[in-house]
Design a protein around this motif. Structure first.
Motif, PDB file in Angstrom:
ATOM      1  N   GLY A 159       0.791  -1.226   0.000  1.00  0.00           N
ATOM      2  CA  GLY A 159       0.000   0.000   0.000  1.00  0.00           C
ATOM      3  C   GLY A 159       0.817   1.266   0.000  1.00  0.00           C
ATOM      4  O   GLY A 159       1.995   1.288   0.371  1.00  0.00           O
ATOM      5  N   LYS A 160       0.186   2.351  -0.435  1.00  0.00           N
ATOM      6  CA  LYS A 160       0.736   3.710  -0.382  1.00  0.00           C
ATOM      7  C   LYS A 160       2.075   3.828  -1.115  1.00  0.00           C
ATOM      8  O   LYS A 160       3.097   4.223  -0.532  1.00  0.00           O
ATOM      9  CB  LYS A 160       0.877   4.169   1.065  1.00  0.00           C
ATOM     10  CG  LYS A 160      -0.430   4.182   1.839  1.00  0.00           C
ATOM     11  CD  LYS A 160      -0.214   4.612   3.287  1.00  0.00           C
ATOM     12  CE  LYS A 160      -1.510   4.606   4.070  1.00  0.00           C
ATOM     13  NZ  LYS A 160      -1.307   4.973   5.484  1.00  0.00           N
ATOM     14  N   VAL A 161       2.093   3.502  -2.389  1.00  0.00           N
ATOM     15  CA  VAL A 161       3.332   3.599  -3.170  1.00  0.00           C
ATOM     16  C   VAL A 161       3.101   4.406  -4.449  1.00  0.00           C
ATOM     17  O   VAL A 161       1.976   4.595  -4.908  1.00  0.00           O
ATOM     18  CB  VAL A 161       3.859   2.200  -3.554  1.00  0.00           C
ATOM     19  CG1 VAL A 161       4.192   1.395  -2.317  1.00  0.00           C
ATOM     20  CG2 VAL A 161       2.857   1.453  -4.435  1.00  0.00           C
ATOM     21  N   LYS A 162       4.206   4.906  -4.999  1.00  0.00           N
ATOM     22  CA  LYS A 162       4.216   5.437  -6.357  1.00  0.00           C
ATOM     23  C   LYS A 162       4.441   4.236  -7.267  1.00  0.00           C
ATOM     24  O   LYS A 162       5.365   3.455  -7.055  1.00  0.00           O
ATOM     25  CB  LYS A 162       5.326   6.463  -6.547  1.00  0.00           C
ATOM     26  CG  LYS A 162       5.411   7.013  -7.968  1.00  0.00           C
ATOM     27  CD  LYS A 162       6.609   7.934  -8.118  1.00  0.00           C
ATOM     28  CE  LYS A 162       7.896   7.126  -8.240  1.00  0.00           C
ATOM     29  NZ  LYS A 162       7.934   6.305  -9.477  1.00  0.00           N
ATOM     30  N   THR A 163       3.588   4.059  -8.246  1.00  0.00           N
ATOM     31  CA  THR A 163       3.665   2.872  -9.101  1.00  0.00           C
ATOM     32  C   THR A 163       4.972   2.851  -9.891  1.00  0.00           C
ATOM     33  O   THR A 163       5.614   3.884 -10.105  1.00  0.00           O
ATOM     34  CB  THR A 163       2.468   2.842 -10.064  1.00  0.00           C
ATOM     35  OG1 THR A 163       2.417   4.063 -10.788  1.00  0.00           O
ATOM     36  CG2 THR A 163       1.177   2.632  -9.287  1.00  0.00           C
ATOM     37  N   PRO A 164       5.392   1.657 -10.355  1.00  0.00           N
ATOM     38  CA  PRO A 164       6.689   1.528 -11.041  1.00  0.00           C
ATOM     39  C   PRO A 164       6.754   2.307 -12.355  1.00  0.00           C
ATOM     40  O   PRO A 164       5.748   2.802 -12.874  1.00  0.00           O
ATOM     41  CB  PRO A 164       6.795   0.015 -11.294  1.00  0.00           C
ATOM     42  CG  PRO A 164       5.819  -0.625 -10.364  1.00  0.00           C
ATOM     43  CD  PRO A 164       4.716   0.360 -10.189  1.00  0.00           C
ATOM     44  N   ASP A 165       7.956   2.372 -12.877  1.00  0.00           N
ATOM     45  CA  ASP A 165       8.196   2.979 -14.198  1.00  0.00           C
ATOM     46  C   ASP A 165       7.334   2.253 -15.246  1.00  0.00           C
ATOM     47  O   ASP A 165       7.213   1.031 -15.235  1.00  0.00           O
ATOM     48  CB  ASP A 165       9.676   2.848 -14.550  1.00  0.00           C
ATOM     49  CG  ASP A 165       9.986   3.471 -15.902  1.00  0.00           C
ATOM     50  OD1 ASP A 165      10.169   4.695 -15.958  1.00  0.00           O
ATOM     51  OD2 ASP A 165      10.035   2.695 -16.889  1.00  0.00           O
ATOM     52  N   SER A 177       1.374   8.732   3.298  1.00  0.00           N
ATOM     53  CA  SER A 177      -0.059   8.895   3.068  1.00  0.00           C
ATOM     54  C   SER A 177      -0.285   8.965   1.560  1.00  0.00           C
ATOM     55  O   SER A 177       0.664   9.064   0.773  1.00  0.00           O
ATOM     56  CB  SER A 177      -0.581  10.161   3.753  1.00  0.00           C
ATOM     57  OG  SER A 177       0.099  11.312   3.266  1.00  0.00           O
ATOM     58  N   ASP A 178      -1.511   8.936   1.169  1.00  0.00           N
ATOM     59  CA  ASP A 178      -1.872   8.919  -0.252  1.00  0.00           C
ATOM     60  C   ASP A 178      -1.258   7.682  -0.912  1.00  0.00           C
ATOM     61  O   ASP A 178      -1.281   6.602  -0.332  1.00  0.00           O
ATOM     62  CB  ASP A 178      -1.416  10.211  -0.941  1.00  0.00           C
ATOM     63  CG  ASP A 178      -2.063  11.444  -0.328  1.00  0.00           C
ATOM     64  OD1 ASP A 178      -3.229  11.334   0.091  1.00  0.00           O
ATOM     65  OD2 ASP A 178      -1.398  12.484  -0.268  1.00  0.00           O
ATOM     66  N   GLY A 179      -0.693   7.823  -2.090  1.00  0.00           N
ATOM     67  CA  GLY A 179      -0.125   6.675  -2.781  1.00  0.00           C
ATOM     68  C   GLY A 179      -1.204   5.740  -3.309  1.00  0.00           C
ATOM     69  O   GLY A 179      -2.403   6.034  -3.278  1.00  0.00           O
ATOM     70  N   GLN A 180      -0.790   4.592  -3.807  1.00  0.00           N
ATOM     71  CA  GLN A 180      -1.685   3.654  -4.467  1.00  0.00           C
ATOM     72  C   GLN A 180      -1.348   2.233  -4.049  1.00  0.00           C
ATOM     73  O   GLN A 180      -0.206   1.916  -3.726  1.00  0.00           O
ATOM     74  CB  GLN A 180      -1.541   3.805  -5.994  1.00  0.00           C
ATOM     75  CG  GLN A 180      -2.580   3.052  -6.800  1.00  0.00           C
ATOM     76  CD  GLN A 180      -2.540   3.477  -8.258  1.00  0.00           C
ATOM     77  OE1 GLN A 180      -1.901   4.474  -8.603  1.00  0.00           O
ATOM     78  NE2 GLN A 180      -3.221   2.728  -9.105  1.00  0.00           N
TER      79      GLN A 180
END
Length: 321
Positions: A67-73, A128-131
């Motif tokens: 949870g709460k991540v910036k998605t990969p390249d 917080s936030d992220g995906q």
């Protein structure tokens, strides 16, 4: 331009997760381990991470949610705007090259599908936030993660239940102590009131043991009669004085306060034609009146004990009395 350390491209290598709030900043994704441990420990993260347990696409793999991540390249990615998350998972699971999937539109209630093939690059962790990102791992690794969650839930449930039980026990003990304290307080108050009222009655208060001894424990042989308020017993005090004890019925419904008021009133009604009240006895729920004993019995035995009597004779007797 990079805003922090984790914005540097390829910093943590393939399948690495960068978190500015941790030291070191680079961590392997769940279900992965450093490809070269010595280099990784010396802060050379460029080689990234590999699966802790090898995948087996034919026998079935699983997914772990991060949870709460910036998605990969997105260099090696594929998107579909109409698929939902369940359909997205099924499609990714059928493709052995698919390593991760997530919703395409998070702000639209989680619609669409995005999938990544091969190594996952430039994943960044947020507070917080992220995906949410679903990472492909071996079936055993996914099951272990699931069991760990279930175990954690059971532990938390047990701890919460134990705390609630402990609180209930504490509340019960406090309630019992409060109740006992109130009962002791009420008893002391009642005893003090009884003592004060007994002192104010201006009448002899007999002990229950004294009355019981005088009446031979309320023997049937000493019973003089039975009235609407209870039986009457003959008794003899230790000084030889004969008494008549009226033992009030426990079902009379008369309270202690009412009984004492009545005794005070009777004590004041002293007349030569009335039997004299000597005192009373109050013991638990026992209420007794102690009168002087009348050896010639009461007037009603002379009136109603006669076999033949006329209204005129009754009137004459009443007038004589």
């Amino acid at each position: 331009m990079p805003s922090d350390l984790c914005d540097r491209s390829g910093l943590c290598g393939p399948n690495g997760d960068c978190d500015n709030n941790k030291l070191p900043a680079c961590q392997c994704l769940t279900g992965f381990r450093p490809k070269w441990l010595e280099r990784w420990n010396s802060s050379d993260w460029s080689d990234g991470c590999i699966h802790s347990k090898p995948l087996n696409c034919k026998s079935g793999d699983g997914f772990i949610r991060i949870g709460k991540v910036k998605t990969p390249d997105t260099t090696n990615s594929w998107v579909n705007k109409t698929m939902n998350l369940k359909e997205c998972r099924a499609k990714c699971l059928r493709n052995c090259s698919c390593m991760a999937y997530t919703n395409l539109y998070v702000t639209r209630g989680g619609s669409g599908c995005a999938m990544w093939y091969g190594n996952l690059l430039d994943i960044k962790q947020f507070q917080s936030d992220g995906q949410d990102l679903y990472i492909r791992v071996s079936a055993s690794e996914a099951e272990r993660k699931k069991k760990a969650k279930v175990k954690l839930a059971i532990i938390l449930g047990t701890v919460i239940a134990a705390l609630l039980g402990f609180l209930l026990i504490v509340c019960s003990i406090l309630r019992s102590r409060r109740k006992l304290k109130d009962e002791v307080k009420d008893k002391n108050l009642n005893d003090r009131e009884d003592k004060d009222e007994n002192e104010d009655m201006e009448l002899a208060v007999f002990e229950f043991g004294t009355i019981a001894q005088a009446t031979d424990s309320f023997s049937f042989n000493n019973k003089l009669g039975q009235g609407g308020f209870g039986p009457v017993y003959k008794g003899t005090l230790g000084n030889g004085q004969e008494i008549a004890v009226k033992r009030l019925s426990k079902s009379s419904g008369q309270g202690l306060h009412e009984f004492k008021n009545e005794v005070k009133l009777i004590a004041k009604l002293q007349h030569r034609n009335l039997v004299r009240l000597l005192g009373c006895c109050i013991h638990g729920d026992e209420r007794m009146l102690v009168y002087e004993y009348m050896p010639n019995r009461s007037l009603d035995s002379f009136i109603f004990g006669m076999k033949i009597i006329t209204d005129l004779s009754i009137l004459s007797l009443l007038l004589l009395q």
